[in-house]
Write an enzyme that holds these catalytic residues in place. Structure first.
Site, PDB file in Angstrom:
ATOM      1  N   GLU A 169      -9.498  -1.124   1.332  1.00  0.00           N
ATOM      2  CA  GLU A 169      -9.678   0.155   2.039  1.00  0.00           C
ATOM      3  C   GLU A 169     -10.695   1.011   1.296  1.00  0.00           C
ATOM      4  O   GLU A 169     -10.955   0.780   0.101  1.00  0.00           O
ATOM      5  CB  GLU A 169      -8.353   0.904   2.147  1.00  0.00           C
ATOM      6  CG  GLU A 169      -7.724   1.256   0.802  1.00  0.00           C
ATOM      7  CD  GLU A 169      -6.771   2.437   0.875  1.00  0.00           C
ATOM      8  OE1 GLU A 169      -7.148   3.482   1.434  1.00  0.00           O
ATOM      9  OE2 GLU A 169      -5.643   2.313   0.356  1.00  0.00           O
ATOM     10  N   LYS A 224     -11.138  11.052   6.615  1.00  0.00           N
ATOM     11  CA  LYS A 224     -10.100  10.024   6.448  1.00  0.00           C
ATOM     12  C   LYS A 224      -9.662   9.489   7.810  1.00  0.00           C
ATOM     13  O   LYS A 224      -9.299  10.259   8.691  1.00  0.00           O
ATOM     14  CB  LYS A 224      -8.930  10.696   5.712  1.00  0.00           C
ATOM     15  CG  LYS A 224      -7.684   9.864   5.546  1.00  0.00           C
ATOM     16  CD  LYS A 224      -6.629  10.709   4.819  1.00  0.00           C
ATOM     17  CE  LYS A 224      -5.243  10.110   4.974  1.00  0.00           C
ATOM     18  NZ  LYS A 224      -4.211  10.992   4.408  1.00  0.00           N
ATOM     19  N   ASP A 282       6.474  13.662   9.386  1.00  0.00           N
ATOM     20  CA  ASP A 282       5.321  13.031   8.734  1.00  0.00           C
ATOM     21  C   ASP A 282       5.673  11.652   8.171  1.00  0.00           C
ATOM     22  O   ASP A 282       6.246  11.514   7.095  1.00  0.00           O
ATOM     23  CB  ASP A 282       4.800  13.946   7.620  1.00  0.00           C
ATOM     24  CG  ASP A 282       3.431  13.508   7.114  1.00  0.00           C
ATOM     25  OD1 ASP A 282       2.944  12.438   7.549  1.00  0.00           O
ATOM     26  OD2 ASP A 282       2.838  14.233   6.287  1.00  0.00           O
ATOM     27  N   SER A 315       3.696   7.967   7.626  1.00  0.00           N
ATOM     28  CA  SER A 315       2.356   7.376   7.655  1.00  0.00           C
ATOM     29  C   SER A 315       2.241   6.275   8.705  1.00  0.00           C
ATOM     30  O   SER A 315       3.151   5.463   8.887  1.00  0.00           O
ATOM     31  CB  SER A 315       2.026   6.787   6.284  1.00  0.00           C
ATOM     32  OG  SER A 315       0.768   6.155   6.334  1.00  0.00           O
ATOM     33  N   ASP A 331       0.561   3.853   8.303  1.00  0.00           N
ATOM     34  CA  ASP A 331       0.462   2.589   7.546  1.00  0.00           C
ATOM     35  C   ASP A 331       1.636   1.661   7.880  1.00  0.00           C
ATOM     36  O   ASP A 331       1.471   0.442   7.967  1.00  0.00           O
ATOM     37  CB  ASP A 331       0.496   2.857   6.032  1.00  0.00           C
ATOM     38  CG  ASP A 331      -0.744   3.584   5.528  1.00  0.00           C
ATOM     39  OD1 ASP A 331      -1.670   3.823   6.333  1.00  0.00           O
ATOM     40  OD2 ASP A 331      -0.766   3.918   4.326  1.00  0.00           O
ATOM     41  N   LYS A 336       4.208   5.796  -3.241  1.00  0.00           N
ATOM     42  CA  LYS A 336       4.217   6.827  -4.278  1.00  0.00           C
ATOM     43  C   LYS A 336       5.504   7.589  -4.302  1.00  0.00           C
ATOM     44  O   LYS A 336       6.150   7.801  -3.289  1.00  0.00           O
ATOM     45  CB  LYS A 336       3.078   7.784  -4.008  1.00  0.00           C
ATOM     46  CG  LYS A 336       1.829   7.087  -4.347  1.00  0.00           C
ATOM     47  CD  LYS A 336       1.033   7.871  -5.319  1.00  0.00           C
ATOM     48  CE  LYS A 336      -0.355   7.381  -5.166  1.00  0.00           C
ATOM     49  NZ  LYS A 336      -0.816   7.556  -3.832  1.00  0.00           N
TER      50      LYS A 336
HETATM   51  N1  PSU Z   1      -2.089   5.807  -2.013  1.00  0.00           N
HETATM   52  C1  PSU Z   1      -2.944   5.935  -3.062  1.00  0.00           C
HETATM   53  N2  PSU Z   1      -4.179   6.406  -2.858  1.00  0.00           N
HETATM   54  C2  PSU Z   1      -4.610   6.702  -1.617  1.00  0.00           C
HETATM   55  C3  PSU Z   1      -3.722   6.529  -0.504  1.00  0.00           C
HETATM   56  C4  PSU Z   1      -2.460   6.092  -0.753  1.00  0.00           C
HETATM   57  O1  PSU Z   1      -2.603   5.631  -4.182  1.00  0.00           O
HETATM   58  O2  PSU Z   1      -5.758   7.096  -1.478  1.00  0.00           O
HETATM   59  C5  PSU Z   1      -4.247   6.719   0.877  1.00  0.00           C
HETATM   60  C6  PSU Z   1      -4.283   5.347   1.548  1.00  0.00           C
HETATM   61  O3  PSU Z   1      -5.506   5.208   2.212  1.00  0.00           O
HETATM   62  C7  PSU Z   1      -3.128   5.414   2.539  1.00  0.00           C
HETATM   63  C8  PSU Z   1      -3.195   6.875   2.904  1.00  0.00           C
HETATM   64  O4  PSU Z   1      -3.296   4.572   3.645  1.00  0.00           O
HETATM   65  O5  PSU Z   1      -3.411   7.527   1.677  1.00  0.00           O
HETATM   66  C9  PSU Z   1      -1.934   7.362   3.561  1.00  0.00           C
HETATM   67  O6  PSU Z   1      -2.192   8.630   4.092  1.00  0.00           O
HETATM   68  P1  PSU Z   1      -1.132   9.306   5.072  1.00  0.00           P
HETATM   69  O7  PSU Z   1       0.058   9.608   4.231  1.00  0.00           O
HETATM   70  O8  PSU Z   1      -1.812  10.531   5.571  1.00  0.00           O
HETATM   71  O9  PSU Z   1      -0.872   8.311   6.154  1.00  0.00           O
HETATM   72 MN    MN Z   2       0.860  11.574   7.344  1.00  0.00          MN
END
Ligand code: PSU
Ligand code: MN
Length: 312
Positions: A25, A85, A138, A140, A142, A159
């Protein structure tokens, strides 16, 4: 292909000969993921780890209205400077609108990997269920992307500023198998033990590949998460991480950050709160995940699906 998806020449050659490829990514290598110059160092280490294991790295992103899988040097430089993003749902609209530079998250990259015929993807940590998601909603994208695409995702768990147990539950609900890489504990990014027990463990690329091939043969439609704990030498102290997360989250709340801005804001605050230790830990685990992903991709390339050519 109509040009909306551009596959780099080295990656295209690898895919057509059935050689191993690892998708990467771009969000983590941009300012949204890591501060300069750690972002470049991270990419260099990740790329070198993939090569060292005999696979080809495929950095993904959006440039000039096209999704790129396997960015060349100049394209990678543009992606490192990206600040838009992109999640999976954004790919179509931004490509059609001709966006100049967009960095892809896990959800978008897994989508592109599947479209290109790449079976393995490496990152630092995946997104998940945020704390307080019962009110904010919220979660993700993912997680859904992992469920939807047949791609092995190698990450060091989620995380600790996310709700780790709820994320773990959601993966089960979505039918995403979680394989511990030489561990039976679900890792929590900066720390090796996230406090949850895994039911499957693999010890090498062959075992991970066998699980993925078997799932595919049995009709499982989606992907798999290989959870690789941060190297012990780079692990942070759990109590210190918790404290830094509190500070970072309070700052994000105070600043009224929401939606897709939450993860980058908390990452930046965490880097500051830990005096850069969080950044060094991030580099070490990303590099380790790249090596594991490459090993799995080599094993998958040695055991291709019969009757299914690369890219189909
Ligand atoms: N974890 C990391 N660094 C990052 C991300 C996650 O250690 O940069 C990024 C990844 O691209 C992940 C995104 O897909 O954050 C998730 O964002 P959100 O919570 O908005 O879906
Ligand atoms: Mn999100």
């Amino acid at each position: 292909m109509d040009g909306t998806l551009r596959i780099g020449s080295e990656v295209a050659a690898a895919l057509s000969s059935g050689a191993p490829v690892v998708a990467l990514e771009s969000t983590i290598f941009s300012e949204l993921g890591l501060p300069e110059p750690a972002n470049r160092e991270c990419f260099q280490r990740v790329q070198a780890a993939v090569w060292a294991a005999g696979a080809v790295p495929a950095l993904c992103g959006v440039l000039d209205g096209r999704a790129v899988v396997g960015a060349n040097f100049a394209q990678a430089e543009r992606l490192f400077g990206g600040s838009v993003k992109l999640g999976a749902r954004d790919l179509g609209p931004v490509a059609a609108a001709g966006l100049d530079v967009g960095v892809t998250t896990v959800s978008a990259t897994v989508t592109l990997a599947a479209a290109a015929g790449i079976e393995v993807f490496a990152t630092g940590g995946i997104g998940g269920v945020h704390r307080g998601a019962d009110r904010s909603g919220d979660v993700s994208a993912d997680l859904e992307a992992l469920a939807r695409h047949r791609v092995v995702v190698v990450a060091s768990g989620v995380k600790s500023f996310l709700d780790v147990p709820l994320t773990f539950e959601r993966l089960e609900t979505l039918g995403v198998a979680v394989l511990g890489w030489r561990t039976d504990r679900f890792p929590a990014f900066y720390v090796r033990d996230g406090g949850l027990e895994l039911t499957s463990t693999v010890y090498n690329g062959q075992e991970a590949a066998a699980a993925f091939r078997a799932a595919g043969a049995l009709g499982h439609p989606g992907g798999m998460l290989v959870a690789n704990p941060i190297p012990a030498s780079a692990e942070l102290d759990a109590a210190e991480v918790d404290e830094a997360v509190e500070v970072a989250e309070a700052a994000a709340r105070r600043d009224g950050v929401s939606g897709g801005d939450v993860t980058p804001a908390v990452l930046t605050a965490l880097a500051a709160a830990t005096g850069g230790a969080a950044v060094q830990a991030n580099l070490a685990l990303a590099e380790s995940n790249a090596a594991v992903a490459a090993e799995i991709s080599v094993a998958l390339a040695q055991n291709p699906v019969v009757g299914r050519g690369a890219g189909s």
